[in-house]
Structures are given as structure tokens and as C-alpha cells.
Design a protein around this motif. Structure first.
Motif, PDB file in Angstrom:
ATOM      1  N   PHE A 182       0.933  -1.399  -0.056  1.00  0.00           N
ATOM      2  CA  PHE A 182      -0.035  -0.131   0.134  1.00  0.00           C
ATOM      3  C   PHE A 182       0.927   1.164  -0.092  1.00  0.00           C
ATOM      4  O   PHE A 182       0.302   2.049  -0.734  1.00  0.00           O
ATOM      5  CB  PHE A 182      -0.921   0.096   1.021  1.00  0.00           C
ATOM      6  N   GLU A 183       1.890   1.347   0.849  1.00  0.00           N
ATOM      7  CA  GLU A 183       3.111   2.373   0.855  1.00  0.00           C
ATOM      8  C   GLU A 183       3.315   2.747  -0.539  1.00  0.00           C
ATOM      9  O   GLU A 183       3.602   3.867  -0.971  1.00  0.00           O
ATOM     10  CB  GLU A 183       4.117   2.098   1.928  1.00  0.00           C
ATOM     11  N   THR A 184       3.730   1.833  -1.494  1.00  0.00           N
ATOM     12  CA  THR A 184       4.264   1.876  -2.671  1.00  0.00           C
ATOM     13  C   THR A 184       3.386   2.803  -3.524  1.00  0.00           C
ATOM     14  O   THR A 184       3.654   3.838  -4.133  1.00  0.00           O
ATOM     15  CB  THR A 184       4.393   0.450  -3.365  1.00  0.00           C
ATOM     16  N   SER A 185       1.899   2.336  -3.587  1.00  0.00           N
ATOM     17  CA  SER A 185       1.033   3.215  -4.492  1.00  0.00           C
ATOM     18  C   SER A 185       0.946   4.540  -4.044  1.00  0.00           C
ATOM     19  O   SER A 185       0.986   5.529  -4.721  1.00  0.00           O
ATOM     20  CB  SER A 185      -0.397   2.399  -4.556  1.00  0.00           C
ATOM     21  N   LEU A 186       0.967   4.897  -2.600  1.00  0.00           N
ATOM     22  CA  LEU A 186       0.768   5.880  -2.006  1.00  0.00           C
ATOM     23  C   LEU A 186       1.860   7.141  -2.326  1.00  0.00           C
ATOM     24  O   LEU A 186       1.693   7.990  -2.382  1.00  0.00           O
ATOM     25  CB  LEU A 186       0.361   6.023  -0.429  1.00  0.00           C
ATOM     26  N   PHE A 187       2.939   6.541  -2.025  1.00  0.00           N
ATOM     27  CA  PHE A 187       4.242   7.488  -2.224  1.00  0.00           C
ATOM     28  C   PHE A 187       4.368   7.405  -3.596  1.00  0.00           C
ATOM     29  O   PHE A 187       5.134   8.760  -3.955  1.00  0.00           O
ATOM     30  CB  PHE A 187       5.418   6.618  -1.586  1.00  0.00           C
ATOM     31  N   LEU A 188       4.265   6.716  -4.474  1.00  0.00           N
ATOM     32  CA  LEU A 188       4.426   6.967  -6.045  1.00  0.00           C
ATOM     33  C   LEU A 188       3.760   8.000  -6.446  1.00  0.00           C
ATOM     34  O   LEU A 188       4.025   9.012  -7.119  1.00  0.00           O
ATOM     35  CB  LEU A 188       3.707   5.845  -6.733  1.00  0.00           C
ATOM     36  N   ILE A 189       2.249   8.219  -5.988  1.00  0.00           N
ATOM     37  CA  ILE A 189       1.402   9.384  -6.245  1.00  0.00           C
ATOM     38  C   ILE A 189       1.994  10.602  -5.761  1.00  0.00           C
ATOM     39  O   ILE A 189       1.845  11.653  -6.372  1.00  0.00           O
ATOM     40  CB  ILE A 189      -0.025   9.065  -5.782  1.00  0.00           C
ATOM     41  N   THR A 190       2.300  10.428  -4.370  1.00  0.00           N
ATOM     42  CA  THR A 190       2.799  11.697  -3.803  1.00  0.00           C
ATOM     43  C   THR A 190       4.126  12.325  -4.293  1.00  0.00           C
ATOM     44  O   THR A 190       4.115  13.265  -4.200  1.00  0.00           O
ATOM     45  CB  THR A 190       2.934  11.184  -2.304  1.00  0.00           C
ATOM     46  N   PHE A 191       4.940  11.340  -4.530  1.00  0.00           N
ATOM     47  CA  PHE A 191       6.367  11.868  -5.038  1.00  0.00           C
ATOM     48  C   PHE A 191       6.209  12.549  -6.544  1.00  0.00           C
ATOM     49  O   PHE A 191       6.816  13.604  -6.793  1.00  0.00           O
ATOM     50  CB  PHE A 191       7.390  10.726  -5.016  1.00  0.00           C
ATOM     51  N   VAL A 192       5.588  11.713  -7.264  1.00  0.00           N
ATOM     52  CA  VAL A 192       5.440  12.323  -8.685  1.00  0.00           C
ATOM     53  C   VAL A 192       4.591  13.562  -8.749  1.00  0.00           C
ATOM     54  O   VAL A 192       4.916  14.325  -9.449  1.00  0.00           O
ATOM     55  CB  VAL A 192       4.693  11.207  -9.706  1.00  0.00           C
ATOM     56  N   ARG A 193       3.508  13.680  -8.144  1.00  0.00           N
ATOM     57  CA  ARG A 193       2.609  14.798  -7.879  1.00  0.00           C
ATOM     58  C   ARG A 193       3.541  15.959  -7.245  1.00  0.00           C
ATOM     59  O   ARG A 193       3.389  17.240  -7.618  1.00  0.00           O
ATOM     60  CB  ARG A 193       1.301  14.887  -7.011  1.00  0.00           C
ATOM     61  N   THR A 194       4.376  15.616  -6.267  1.00  0.00           N
ATOM     62  CA  THR A 194       5.143  16.834  -5.787  1.00  0.00           C
ATOM     63  C   THR A 194       5.997  17.164  -6.836  1.00  0.00           C
ATOM     64  O   THR A 194       6.413  18.521  -6.814  1.00  0.00           O
ATOM     65  CB  THR A 194       6.086  16.431  -4.470  1.00  0.00           C
ATOM     66  N   GLY A 195       6.855  16.386  -7.660  1.00  0.00           N
ATOM     67  CA  GLY A 195       7.746  16.752  -8.675  1.00  0.00           C
ATOM     68  C   GLY A 195       7.014  17.570  -9.705  1.00  0.00           C
ATOM     69  O   GLY A 195       7.569  18.553 -10.008  1.00  0.00           O
ATOM     70  N   LYS A 196       5.734  17.292 -10.223  1.00  0.00           N
ATOM     71  CA  LYS A 196       5.181  17.967 -10.925  1.00  0.00           C
ATOM     72  C   LYS A 196       4.838  19.605 -10.415  1.00  0.00           C
ATOM     73  O   LYS A 196       4.862  20.596 -11.036  1.00  0.00           O
ATOM     74  CB  LYS A 196       3.751  17.440 -11.225  1.00  0.00           C
ATOM     75  N   PHE A 197       4.513  19.658  -8.984  1.00  0.00           N
ATOM     76  CA  PHE A 197       4.331  20.957  -8.507  1.00  0.00           C
ATOM     77  C   PHE A 197       5.619  21.812  -8.374  1.00  0.00           C
ATOM     78  O   PHE A 197       5.466  22.751  -8.655  1.00  0.00           O
ATOM     79  CB  PHE A 197       3.820  20.478  -6.933  1.00  0.00           C
ATOM     80  N   LEU A 198       6.657  20.997  -7.995  1.00  0.00           N
ATOM     81  CA  LEU A 198       7.947  21.745  -8.346  1.00  0.00           C
ATOM     82  C   LEU A 198       8.293  22.388  -9.626  1.00  0.00           C
ATOM     83  O   LEU A 198       8.705  23.373  -9.796  1.00  0.00           O
ATOM     84  CB  LEU A 198       9.143  21.133  -7.562  1.00  0.00           C
ATOM     85  N   GLU A 199       7.960  21.228 -10.667  1.00  0.00           N
ATOM     86  CA  GLU A 199       8.205  21.630 -12.118  1.00  0.00           C
ATOM     87  C   GLU A 199       7.514  23.017 -12.373  1.00  0.00           C
ATOM     88  O   GLU A 199       8.158  23.803 -12.832  1.00  0.00           O
ATOM     89  CB  GLU A 199       7.786  20.580 -12.863  1.00  0.00           C
ATOM     90  N   GLU A 200       6.065  22.730 -12.064  1.00  0.00           N
ATOM     91  CA  GLU A 200       5.461  23.936 -12.204  1.00  0.00           C
ATOM     92  C   GLU A 200       5.922  25.274 -11.776  1.00  0.00           C
ATOM     93  O   GLU A 200       5.704  26.348 -12.269  1.00  0.00           O
ATOM     94  CB  GLU A 200       3.700  23.682 -12.016  1.00  0.00           C
TER      95      GLU A 200
END
Length: 537
Positions: free
Chosen positions: A166-184
Motif C-alpha cells: 500500500f505504501e508503494t502506490s501512495l508514495f508513488l502518487i505523492t512523489f510524482v505529484r510533488t515533482g510536478k508541483f515543483l516543476e510548475e
């Protein structure tokens, strides 16, 4: 007809390619340019065959949004929820309780729905358009991890007990979304200077009609209108001075840091700033055809153009998603048939998919080009084509004023014919002209004191007058202090060379680049600067 649209939802080069391919299929579209870095789409089309609404509908059918007004963003709240959920999941993994795994399942599912919704939406429309994008990888990777975790939780895998992920799916979404936020965030910072340039469009202009002033937007002003210019105003459109005198700063346009005196009949370029004086000018060009508007169009054009390295990155990115999905499936089969351990096979398969999600090649190349262009614009360097980054430089033409020199005059020599120090200091306290500032600083360094002078006035392009004294321009170009026609002092100026100039020029020479000094200043001054910096031409 040409139209420029602000489009949100583009996350990579493949998104831009999907929009471009879709719009090119529309009957009547002659040219399409898409920049996911700027979030903009430029379309040239025949308005007899197509309308801008048709274009917007085509873009939105792919799952992207054509923005009309500023859309309220909830990204920070979603990220906060994802990170908080991730922290609780990590703590529950160390807190041995029969219900902890169900808490993990609940938070992971909520994170998948709340944080992963935009990835699912983007993935769906990319599949609909038959072009995979990076969000498809995120959706597949996180969903696979979540489904496997539920199968392991309810013991539906016919193997020895497997551990949920469960932690894999949750942290994947969290990390990628955070990366997109920093990119924007990085993109917003990189384009701040461009937004300031575009902000000229909302500048309020004072129009003179029948002796009264009216305020209008820059785009509402027409050729032939008369505009009023005062100290501190920015010239909004290309116009010609018909009344008064003004001193303007044209450094944004020409790079020349010294002010320029404009008299009746002189041309004023949009984007220059009135430092002193009052004038009425007649508009000669509309906003869309004025000088600053042309510069903005050049900047936009440069940001849309793609150098060779970016075109290569786009081609690779187009096939990258398909390749990663196929490779991930192959890794799963290889590990499953080799070890028979389904958890290990899924773990390594997900690793391949997850590690490829951000696609640094497809995102970093265009972002690097955009950041390079905007940083150059911030420093006054206009790049018309980003392919210039890929070419070798053999000859470098360098301006003098403000580039190699400080652009601020300093007093080099004073010829005194009487008591001048306190008078010159006091007179030039009334002016902010660069020569005034130089004389004021020079006199202050010698301990000058302020005198009480009355009836002072400044005349643009001439000097400052107080009680029979005049401090201003002399017959031979020097600055003079005069009392009732008698010269009390003459001031001569020079520009100091920047401390870093010699070091930079030596660096260019070591690289084999020939440096040539180009300037519109007095020939003798240019020669002196060239000798000091060892520039031969």
C-alpha cells in the motif's frame, strides 16, 4: 487567423504532441505550435472553415482545459493530504495492530482517488488519442501496486502469504505529484520576466482630448491619438513628440544606459521610461505593431521554436511510454518464470515502470532551454532562435556602455575658476540626471555643504537654474557651472570599467573567441576602453 490559447493539464512533451496531432487533423488548420513548458497553444487557421470554439473543443476532448480566467488551484491541499497520509501509513507499519493494515488500505485508496485522479484523467485521454504519456505510466504503476496489495491483503494470491504494498502506490502518487508541483513552480519563476513584459498591455494611458485627459488601456489607443507623458511614465506605444521636452531611459530597448533627450519631432519608442520632463506625443503605431510588442512576439516565437536536441527528445519521448510498458511486462515474466516468486516479479516490474515515470529526458530538455532563454532575457540578451545554444561561437560583438563599463559616468577632471564646490553640490541636489548624480557624489566626497538656494528650476536638456547660477551643458559637451555668464568650473567625465570585464574577456580569448568592441559613443572614448581591455578591434 491566428489564436493563442492558455492550456492547462499538459505534463510532458507527449501531451503537447497529442494536441498538435489532433489539431492538425482539423480541416482548415494550417499551422500548430504547442509549448507544454509555457502551457500555450498557437493555431493558425482559416476562419471561414473553422472557429476558435472548434479548436477549444478539440483540445478539451483530449482532457486538457483551455483556461479563460485564473483557475483556483487546490494542489497544495492535495499534496498536504498525500504527505500526511503517507506519514500515517509509515507509522502504522511499525505499529503492530490487527487494524493497521486496513488503515493503510483506506489511506492508500483515498490517496489514489484524490491524488491520482488527474493522472487517471490524463492517461484516459492519452489512450483515447492513441498517444501514451507519462501520466499513463504513473496510473499503471500505482494502480498495479494497489491492486496487488488488495489481492495480498485478502489472500487471493495462491502462494505463500504475500506482503501488501500500500505504501508503494501512495508514495508513488505523492512523489510524482510533488515533482510536478515543483516543476510548475520552476516554470512560473522562469517566465516571470515575460509576464512583466506582457503586463504592458494593461498599462493605463492618458489620452488628451479637447484639453481634457482621459485614461484608457494601451490596446484602446488608436493612431493619431495624443497621449500625455510625465516623469516616471512608461511610453506605451510608438509615438512622436509634438509638445514639450522629455529625458527618457531606453536601456530596455537599446542597452544604452545613459538618458536620451527628446525634443519636438523626435520619435519615442514604446517601453522607454520618462525620467524627467513633460510632453504630449502623437501615436504613430497601435499597440500590436509597436516596438515592445514586436519584442514580445520575438520572445514568444523563440520559446516555441525547438532546437535539434529538443526535436530529438520529442521523438524519443513519443515511443518511450510504449517501450517502458513493454519492458516492465518483460521484466515481470522474466522474474516470475525464473524464481516463481510473484511478489518479487511485481516489485521489479513496478520498479521499471516507476523509475521511468518522470521521463527526465522529455521534461528536462525543454525546461532547460526555457530557463536558459528567460534568464538571457532577464539580463537583456534577446535570443531569436534557441538553436543558437547549439552553435559554436567564433566572433563576439560586445557593446561598451553598460556591458563592459558601469554605464554610470564619474567625474574625471575638474577645471576650477572660482569657488564652486558647495554651489555645484547644492544645485545638483535638484536633479537626478546621471551627470548630476556623478557631480553630487564627487562634491560630497570632498566635503561639500548644502547651501540654501531659492527660485530653482530645471530645464530639460539644458540644466538647473538657481538665483543667477546655472549648472548644465557647456558649448563643448562638458558640464559647466556658470554665474551671470562667468564660468566657475568645468566638469569632465569618464565611465569606469566593470571589475569582471577583464576576467570575462580573458576567458573568451582562452576559448578562441575573437572579441570586437562595438559602440555608438565618441571614437576616442571607445579607443581608450579598448586599450584598457586589450581589445584589438
Amino acid at each position: 487567423m491566428k489564436v493563442s490559447l492558455k492550456v492547462s493539464g499538459m505534463t510532458c512533451a507527449n501531451c503537447a504532441r497529442a494536441i498538435e496531432l489532433t489539431l492538425k487533423k482539423l480541416h482548415g488548420v494550417s499551422d500548430v505550435k504547442v509549448s507544454f513548458e509555457l502551457g500555450r497553444v498557437w493555431v493558425e487557421f482559416n476562419e471561414e472553415l473553422l472557429s476558435s470554439e472548434n479548436i477549444k473543443e478539440a483540445i478539451e476532448s483530449l482532457g486538457y482545459t483551455v483556461e479563460k480566467d485564473d483557475v483556483k488551484q487546490y494542489e497544495t491541499y492535495i499534496l498536504a493530504f498525500c504527505w500526511l497520509s503517507g506519514a500515517v501509513v509509515m507509522l502504522s507499519m511499525f505499529w503492530h495492530n490487527p487494524w493497521s493494515v486496513y488503515l493503510q488500505a483506506l489511506l492508500a485508496t483515498l490517496g489514489q482517488l484524490v491524488g491520482g485522479f488527474k493522472f487517471y484523467r490524463s492517461a484516459y485521454y492519452s489512450l483515447k488519442a492513441r498517444t501514451g504519456n507519462m501520466d499513463l505510466l504513473v496510473a499503471l504503476g500505482s494502480t498495479s501496486a494497489l491492486l496487488y496489495s488488495y489481492l495480498a491483503l485478502f489472500k487471493l494470491i495462491p502462494e505463500e502469504p504475500q506482503e501488501p504494498l500500500f505504501e508503494t502506490s501512495l508514495f508513488l502518487i505523492t512523489f510524482v505529484r510533488t515533482g510536478k508541483f515543483l516543476e510548475e513552480r520552476a516554470k512560473r519563476k522562469a517566465t516571470e520576466s515575460l509576464r512583466r513584459m506582457f503586463g504592458l498591455q494593461s498599462l493605463r494611458v492618458k489620452i488628451l482630448k479637447e484639453g481634457k485627459e482621459e485614461e484608457k488601456e494601451a490596446y484602446e489607443v488608436f493612431i493619431g491619438d495624443k497621449i500625455v507623458l510625465r516623469t516616471g511614465d512608461m511610453v506605451p506605444l510608438d509615438c512622436r513628440l509634438v509638445e514639450g521636452k522629455v529625458v527618457v531611459d531606453e536601456s530596455m530597448l537599446t542597452g544604452e544606459s545613459l538618458p536620451v533627450l527628446k525634443k519636438e519631432g523626435d520619435l519615442l519608442l514604446s517601453g522607454s521610461v520618462v525620467l524627467n520632463g513633460y510632453g504630449v506625443a502623437k501615436v504613430e503605431k497601435s499597440f500590436s505593431k509597436s516596438y515592445v510588442s514586436l519584442l514580445i512576439k520575438l520572445v514568444e516565437s523563440a520559446l516555441v521554436k525547438k532546437p535539434k536536441v529538443q526535436r530529438l527528445a520529442d521523438r524519443v519521448s513519443h515511443y518511450f511510454v510504449q517501450f517502458v510498458i513493454a519492458l516492465s511486462f518483460l521484466v515481470f515474466l522474466l522474474w516470475f518464470f525464473k524464481t516463481g516468486d510473484i511478489q518479487r516479479a511485481i516489485t521489479f516490474s513496478l520498479a521499471v515502470m516507476v523509475i521511468s515515470c518522470p521521463c527526465a529526458f522529455g521534461i528536462a530538455v525543454p525546461l532547460a532551454i526555457m530557463v536558459g532563454l528567460t534568464r538571457a532575457y532577464q539580463r537583456g540578451v534577446l535570443i531569436k532562435n534557441p538553436e543558437a545554444f547549439e552553435k559554436k561561437v567564433d566572433i563576439l560583438l560586445m557593446d561598451k556602455t553598460g556591458t563592459l563599463t558601469e554605464g554610470k559616468p564619474k567625474v574625471k577632471e575638474v577645471r576650477s575658476y572660482g569657488d564652486y564646490l558647495d554651489l555645484a553640490y547644492s544645485l545638483f541636489l535638484k536633479s537626478n540626471h546621471p551627470y548630476s548624480v556623478a557631480i553630487r557624489e564627487y562634491c560630497q566626497s570632498l566635503g561639500a555643504k548644502q547651501l540654501s538656494l531659492k527660485d530653482c528650476r530645471g530645464e530639460v536638456g539644458v540644466g538647473v537654474f538657481c538665483e543667477g547660477y546655472m549648472l548644465g551643458k557647456g558649448k563643448n559637451g562638458q558640464t559647466v557651472l556658470v554665474q551671470d555668464g562667468k564660468v566657475l568650473a568645468e566638469f569632465y567625465f569618464e565611465e569606469s570599467i566593470k571589475e569582471s570585464a577583464k576576467e570575462v574577456l580573458e576567458y573568451f580569448k582562452r576559448m578562441g573567441i575573437e572579441v570586437i568592441l562595438v559602440s555608438g559613443d565618441d571614437e576616442e572614448r571607445v579607443k581608450r576602453v579598448a586599450e584598457q581591455l586589450n581589445i584589438e578591434k
